[in-house]
Write a protein that holds these residues in place. Structure first.
Motif, short mmCIF file in Angstrom:
data_model
loop_
_atom_site.label_atom_id
_atom_site.label_comp_id
_atom_site.label_asym_id
_atom_site.label_seq_id
_atom_site.Cartn_x
_atom_site.Cartn_y
_atom_site.Cartn_z
N ASP A 158 0.60 -0.82 -0.41
CA ASP A 158 -0.29 -0.55 0.06
C ASP A 158 0.44 1.26 0.39
OD1 ASP A 158 -1.54 2.29 0.68
OD2 ASP A 158 -2.91 1.29 2.48
N PRO A 159 0.78 2.12 -0.95
CA PRO A 159 1.47 3.40 -1.08
C PRO A 159 1.51 4.27 0.48
CG PRO A 159 0.32 2.90 -2.80
CD PRO A 159 -0.31 2.24 -2.06
N GLN A 160 0.18 4.61 0.54
CA GLN A 160 0.33 4.77 1.96
C GLN A 160 1.25 4.46 3.31
OE1 GLN A 160 -3.98 5.45 3.13
NE2 GLN A 160 -3.01 6.68 5.06
N ARG A 161 1.28 3.04 3.10
CA ARG A 161 2.09 2.42 4.40
C ARG A 161 3.48 3.17 3.73
NH1 ARG A 161 -0.62 -2.00 7.34
NH2 ARG A 161 -2.48 -0.81 7.19
N LEU A 162 4.47 2.53 2.89
CA LEU A 162 5.95 3.16 2.22
C LEU A 162 5.31 4.63 3.33
CD1 LEU A 162 5.40 1.56 -1.03
CD2 LEU A 162 6.32 0.31 1.52
N ALA A 163 4.42 5.52 2.38
CA ALA A 163 5.01 7.05 2.66
C ALA A 163 4.43 7.32 4.73
CB ALA A 163 3.67 7.58 2.18
N THR A 164 3.78 6.53 5.64
CA THR A 164 3.92 6.56 6.36
C THR A 164 5.67 6.11 6.79
OG1 THR A 164 1.43 5.78 6.47
CG2 THR A 164 2.41 5.59 8.97
N GLY A 165 5.40 4.73 6.80
CA GLY A 165 6.81 4.28 7.08
C GLY A 165 8.04 5.59 7.10
N ALA A 204 12.37 -2.71 10.50
CA ALA A 204 11.64 -3.39 10.84
C ALA A 204 10.33 -2.98 11.08
CB ALA A 204 12.02 -4.02 12.11
N GLY A 205 9.73 -1.64 11.30
CA GLY A 205 8.76 -1.48 11.11
C GLY A 205 7.90 -1.23 10.26
N ILE A 206 9.34 -0.68 8.68
CA ILE A 206 8.11 -0.80 7.71
C ILE A 206 7.74 -2.03 7.16
CG2 ILE A 206 9.06 -0.42 5.05
CD1 ILE A 206 10.61 2.05 5.94
N GLU A 207 8.38 -3.09 8.15
CA GLU A 207 8.11 -4.72 6.78
C GLU A 207 6.77 -5.55 8.13
OE1 GLU A 207 12.80 -5.80 5.97
OE2 GLU A 207 12.02 -6.44 8.51
N ALA A 208 6.57 -4.34 9.07
CA ALA A 208 5.11 -4.78 9.75
C ALA A 208 4.38 -4.02 9.06
CB ALA A 208 5.93 -4.30 10.93
N MET A 209 4.55 -2.77 8.36
CA MET A 209 3.32 -2.37 7.94
C MET A 209 3.07 -2.56 6.87
SD MET A 209 3.71 1.57 9.02
CE MET A 209 5.14 1.93 8.51
N ILE A 210 3.94 -3.19 6.26
CA ILE A 210 3.37 -3.92 5.15
C ILE A 210 3.00 -4.90 4.86
CG2 ILE A 210 5.05 -4.45 2.74
CD1 ILE A 210 6.77 -2.70 2.88
N ALA A 211 3.59 -5.86 5.69
CA ALA A 211 2.97 -7.48 6.35
C ALA A 211 1.54 -7.36 6.51
CB ALA A 211 4.12 -8.13 7.11
N ASP A 212 1.67 -6.07 7.89
CA ASP A 212 -0.13 -5.64 7.89
C ASP A 212 -1.46 -5.13 6.58
OD1 ASP A 212 -1.52 -5.96 10.34
OD2 ASP A 212 -1.60 -3.84 10.40
N SER A 213 -0.45 -4.88 5.85
CA SER A 213 -1.33 -4.33 4.80
C SER A 213 -2.59 -5.16 4.26
CB SER A 213 -0.48 -3.77 3.10
OG SER A 213 0.36 -2.92 3.87
N PRO A 214 -3.69 -4.12 4.52
CA PRO A 214 -5.05 -4.87 3.56
C PRO A 214 -4.94 -5.59 2.48
CG PRO A 214 -5.14 -2.96 3.15
CD PRO A 214 -3.87 -2.82 3.98
N ALA A 215 -4.98 -6.33 1.95
CA ALA A 215 -5.02 -7.59 0.62
C ALA A 215 -5.82 -6.40 -0.03
CB ALA A 215 -5.60 -8.95 1.07
#
Length: 215
Positions: A158-165, A204-215
């Motif tokens: 999710d691009p928003q998750r990456l920007a948040t990270g 690790a924080g970014i990886e966690a957010m990516i893993a938790d991204s909605p499908a």
């Protein structure tokens, strides 16, 4: 009609402007925008108040110039590091974050008092939405470049998750520089924090957010 030629600034004028910006950097870093005064900046730079206005304009424009002055150099160092790991075929999330974080931290810690003050100045800009225009001009192009490199590694994220990270990583980087005394207060004798641990924390924080991204 012949165009009027503009005279290049003299060496003395350039030296005076640099001294004013150095003083502004120190005062803004220590006191924030509200707490700083043009008079205090002039006093530290050992110039008349009128010269501060001549070289820096009003207080807000001087703040803008002070932030912008070192942004280009910092962006160049970051991008050069990114290009090196791409040419070597060693692109990874941790590598990308290291190219973004390490130059800033290294300059702030060992580049002299002015770079340390600049680190505090950037923290002021990052914490206050009214400086969005300055952030957009000075920092967003580089931030977007790094977000794009991370997105290439994780095309389904999710691009928003990456920007948040990215934003959270910047916050962690600023905390690393400006709140080390809190770590020492909570854990006396802990010693200086390591850049590698900061990079690992952010990755690790970014990886966690990516893993938790909605499908």
């Amino acid at each position: 009609m012949e165009k009027k030629r503009t005279r290049a600034p003299s060496a003395r004028s350039l030296e005076t402007r640099a001294r004013i910006l150095d003083a502004a950097e120190a005062v803004f870093a220590e006191r924030g925008f509200e707490g700083a005064s043009i008079r205090d900046i002039a006093s530290l730079a050992k110039v008349q108040v009128g010269l501060v206005h001549h070289h820096g304009g009003g207080k807000e424009e001087l703040f803008h110039q002070t932030v912008a002055r070192r942004a280009e150099e910092l962006a160049r160092i970051r991008i050069e590091g990114l290009e090196r790991i791409k040419e070597a075929g060693e692109v990874s999330l941790r590598g990308i974050l290291d190219c973004f974080i390490r130059p800033y931290v290294t300059l702030a810690q060992s580049g002299g008092a002015h770079w340390l003050a600049y680190g505090r100045l950037v923290a002021h800009v990052s914490a206050d939405p009214r400086w969005g225009r300055i952030a957009a001009e000075c920092f967003d192009p580089t931030a977007r470049r790094f977000i794009a490199e991370i997105a290439a590694l994780y095309p389904d994220a999710d691009p928003q998750r990456l920007a948040t990270g990215q934003v959270y990583s910047v916050a962690a980087m600023l905390a690393f520089l400006n709140t080390g005394w809190r770590v020492e207060a909570l854990s006396p004798g802990a010693g200086a924090a390591e850049i590698d641990l900061l990079v690992e924390f952010c990755a690790a924080g970014i990886e966690a957010m990516i893993a938790d991204s909605p499908a």
